[in-house]
Design a protein around this motif. Sequence first.
Motif, PDB file in Angstrom:
ATOM      1  N   TRP A 136       5.170  11.558  51.365  1.00 24.12           N
ATOM      2  CA  TRP A 136       4.321  11.009  52.480  1.00 24.12           C
ATOM      3  C   TRP A 136       3.716  11.898  53.584  1.00 24.12           C
ATOM      4  N   ASN A 147      -0.458  16.714  52.842  1.00 23.18           N
ATOM      5  CA  ASN A 147      -1.774  16.278  52.247  1.00 23.18           C
ATOM      6  C   ASN A 147      -2.461  17.344  51.536  1.00 23.18           C
ATOM      7  N   CYS A 148      -3.750  17.292  51.183  1.00 24.87           N
ATOM      8  CA  CYS A 148      -4.076  17.850  50.412  1.00 24.87           C
ATOM      9  C   CYS A 148      -4.561  19.472  50.946  1.00 24.87           C
ATOM     10  N   PHE A 206       1.483  16.549  57.819  1.00 28.93           N
ATOM     11  CA  PHE A 206       0.312  16.152  57.183  1.00 28.93           C
ATOM     12  C   PHE A 206      -0.790  17.058  57.973  1.00 28.93           C
ATOM     13  N   ALA A 207      -0.639  18.511  57.649  1.00 27.41           N
ATOM     14  CA  ALA A 207      -1.431  19.616  58.272  1.00 27.41           C
ATOM     15  C   ALA A 207      -2.800  19.518  58.116  1.00 27.41           C
ATOM     16  N   GLN A 208      -3.350  19.767  59.384  1.00 27.51           N
ATOM     17  CA  GLN A 208      -4.929  19.966  59.625  1.00 27.51           C
ATOM     18  C   GLN A 208      -5.522  21.062  59.762  1.00 27.51           C
ATOM     19  N   HIS A 217      -4.537  19.077  42.898  1.00 36.22           N
ATOM     20  CA  HIS A 217      -4.727  18.554  44.449  1.00 36.22           C
ATOM     21  C   HIS A 217      -3.606  17.256  44.759  1.00 36.22           C
ATOM     22  N   LYS A 218      -3.791  16.949  45.773  1.00 40.47           N
ATOM     23  CA  LYS A 218      -2.928  15.749  46.398  1.00 40.47           C
ATOM     24  C   LYS A 218      -3.536  15.071  47.291  1.00 40.47           C
ATOM     25  N   PRO A 219      -4.182  13.937  46.871  1.00 40.75           N
ATOM     26  CA  PRO A 219      -4.876  13.075  47.823  1.00 40.75           C
ATOM     27  C   PRO A 219      -3.894  12.443  48.921  1.00 40.75           C
ATOM     28  N   GLY A 220      -3.957  12.963  50.183  1.00 37.88           N
ATOM     29  CA  GLY A 220      -3.355  12.244  51.053  1.00 37.88           C
ATOM     30  C   GLY A 220      -1.722  12.206  50.998  1.00 37.88           C
ATOM     31  N   THR A 264      -0.506  10.617  48.701  1.00 37.49           N
ATOM     32  CA  THR A 264      -0.208  10.164  47.288  1.00 37.49           C
ATOM     33  C   THR A 264       0.266  11.371  46.451  1.00 37.49           C
ATOM     34  N   ALA A 265       0.490  11.074  44.898  1.00 41.68           N
ATOM     35  CA  ALA A 265       1.247  12.349  44.325  1.00 41.68           C
ATOM     36  C   ALA A 265       0.150  13.328  44.136  1.00 41.68           C
ATOM     37  N   ARG A 324      -1.459  15.821  41.562  1.00 41.85           N
ATOM     38  CA  ARG A 324      -1.857  15.609  40.135  1.00 41.85           C
ATOM     39  C   ARG A 324      -3.135  16.618  39.703  1.00 41.85           C
ATOM     40  N   TYR A 327      -7.559   8.193  53.036  1.00 40.22           N
ATOM     41  CA  TYR A 327      -8.231   9.463  53.328  1.00 40.22           C
ATOM     42  C   TYR A 327      -7.085  10.276  52.674  1.00 40.22           C
ATOM     43  N   SER A 328      -7.586  11.811  52.232  1.00 34.86           N
ATOM     44  CA  SER A 328      -6.884  12.554  51.861  1.00 34.86           C
ATOM     45  C   SER A 328      -6.426  13.606  52.674  1.00 34.86           C
ATOM     46  N   GLY A 329      -7.306  14.064  53.651  1.00 35.13           N
ATOM     47  CA  GLY A 329      -7.038  15.164  54.629  1.00 35.13           C
ATOM     48  C   GLY A 329      -6.709  14.741  55.987  1.00 35.13           C
ATOM     49  N   ASP A 342      -3.882   5.697  42.354  1.00 36.19           N
ATOM     50  CA  ASP A 342      -3.730   6.995  42.994  1.00 36.19           C
ATOM     51  C   ASP A 342      -5.234   7.576  42.492  1.00 36.19           C
ATOM     52  N   ARG A 343      -5.866   7.803  43.559  1.00 39.48           N
ATOM     53  CA  ARG A 343      -7.245   8.340  43.448  1.00 39.48           C
ATOM     54  C   ARG A 343      -7.830   9.005  44.568  1.00 39.48           C
ATOM     55  N   LEU A 344      -8.986   9.579  44.509  1.00 37.71           N
ATOM     56  CA  LEU A 344      -9.673  10.001  45.701  1.00 37.71           C
ATOM     57  C   LEU A 344     -10.384   8.762  46.378  1.00 37.71           C
ATOM     58  N   ARG A 388      -7.539   3.232  48.215  1.00 38.82           N
ATOM     59  CA  ARG A 388      -6.563   3.057  47.431  1.00 38.82           C
ATOM     60  C   ARG A 388      -5.864   1.574  47.470  1.00 38.82           C
TER      61      ARG A 388
END
Lengths: 298, 117
Positions: A165, A168-169, A181-183, A252-255, A257-258, A260, B8-10, B44-46, B49
């Motif tokens: 949690w 992040n990416c 959640f590094a920026q 990659h890791k979308p936010g 989420t897992a 993949r 979001y992702s970032g 799970d996706r960009l 969600r």
Amino acid sequence: MFRITVDVYSGRPNPVIEISNDDEIRSTLRQLSANRSLATAEPPAEGGLGLRGFQLEIMDDELARRYDLAGSLYIPAGAATAEFTERLTSLAMSGNALAVPGFEEQTTFDEGLRDYLLGQLERSSSGTVQEGSDKQEPATADAVCYYDFYAFNPGFWNDNSTTLWNNNCYNYASNWRTNTFAQPGRGCGNVWKAITAAEVTRAALCDGMHRRYDCFPDTEKPRNLVALVIAPGPAFIDYHWYRYHQGGFWGHKPGGTAARNVDNSNQTITNPETADRGPYTIFAGYFYGCDSQRRRIR
Amino acid sequence: MRLEVDLYSGRPNPVADVGADVADELLRRVAALQPAPSSSASSDRLGYRGLRATAFAAPGAPAEVFVSDGTVTVREAGGEERRLADPDRALERWLIGAAAGDLGAAEAAAVKDDLGR
């Protein structure tokens, strides 16, 4: 690098010590890998007062993969683990204690604490740690530079809910778990001001990334090859990162989420420029991460 | 109730505090849903969600309700999960409509854009 949290206090924050001596890290993890029964996934529920154990956090997934260990391990104090925990106590003395805001003067790891811990630990006869050469992952060359790539290890990011949690990416691309959640730019004190390719690039370069073909020396290994994409809006505005892996694909890791290695069409990502990226329609370029950059991110 | 748009992702996801009236109505609607087919897809996706509702004030309420692409995942305080069907994403549409005033205009628009597909 890894962190040792000495699980000893009740009211005060436990001391957290960062270990960065690579030889010590490898030797310690090798010993742990060969004696897995020393560790548990979580601290025991019945902790008690006084020294309870040591929490180990491995900070990058390659190190965890190399020794086939989880990212977070707990070594309970006791006769069965005495030799190893004694080693951790000595190792903690050589590391850097991390400051806890508001408790800076109270969370140091000094000789007094070390002696207390050693007194708590039951001694057993010492053993021999088998030393072996560490296999280096092959580097690959582009026109000018070398970069490094490693096996895909999603479990490091996905198996623990805190890690899942709170990273992040950008954490994934940097291969550095901060749980913040590094920026981009926050670590260098100049976080992104807008989400555009130019501004997120500026912030990542400020953290210490380089544009592709702007080489890092060997001393900056691991030099990960990463890619930045942007969702330009107008409604959906964000950035996203990918990291290249052994096997010729990207993870990659979308936010929250897992992690993949597949895109939005569930296809293995062999090219982030052409992968199904949903709303992240702008490809902003390739970069190299490096060791000092990943240690800087926040 | 706390409503997070898993978007979001970032950037950190947008989060809004939503009133008790919306929370109570969400729980009432969730209670009327049927179990989801076991083959329901992962979210799970960009991109967008789903909507994650937590911090319910009502006694005995679940710890989390995640509404996503035709499936509602309810996680009870004890940790057990159950998956329910949200035909035509009706609950998701209602929830984003009810909470839109508490979210940023851009985030609400991004969700509605996805729901319109």
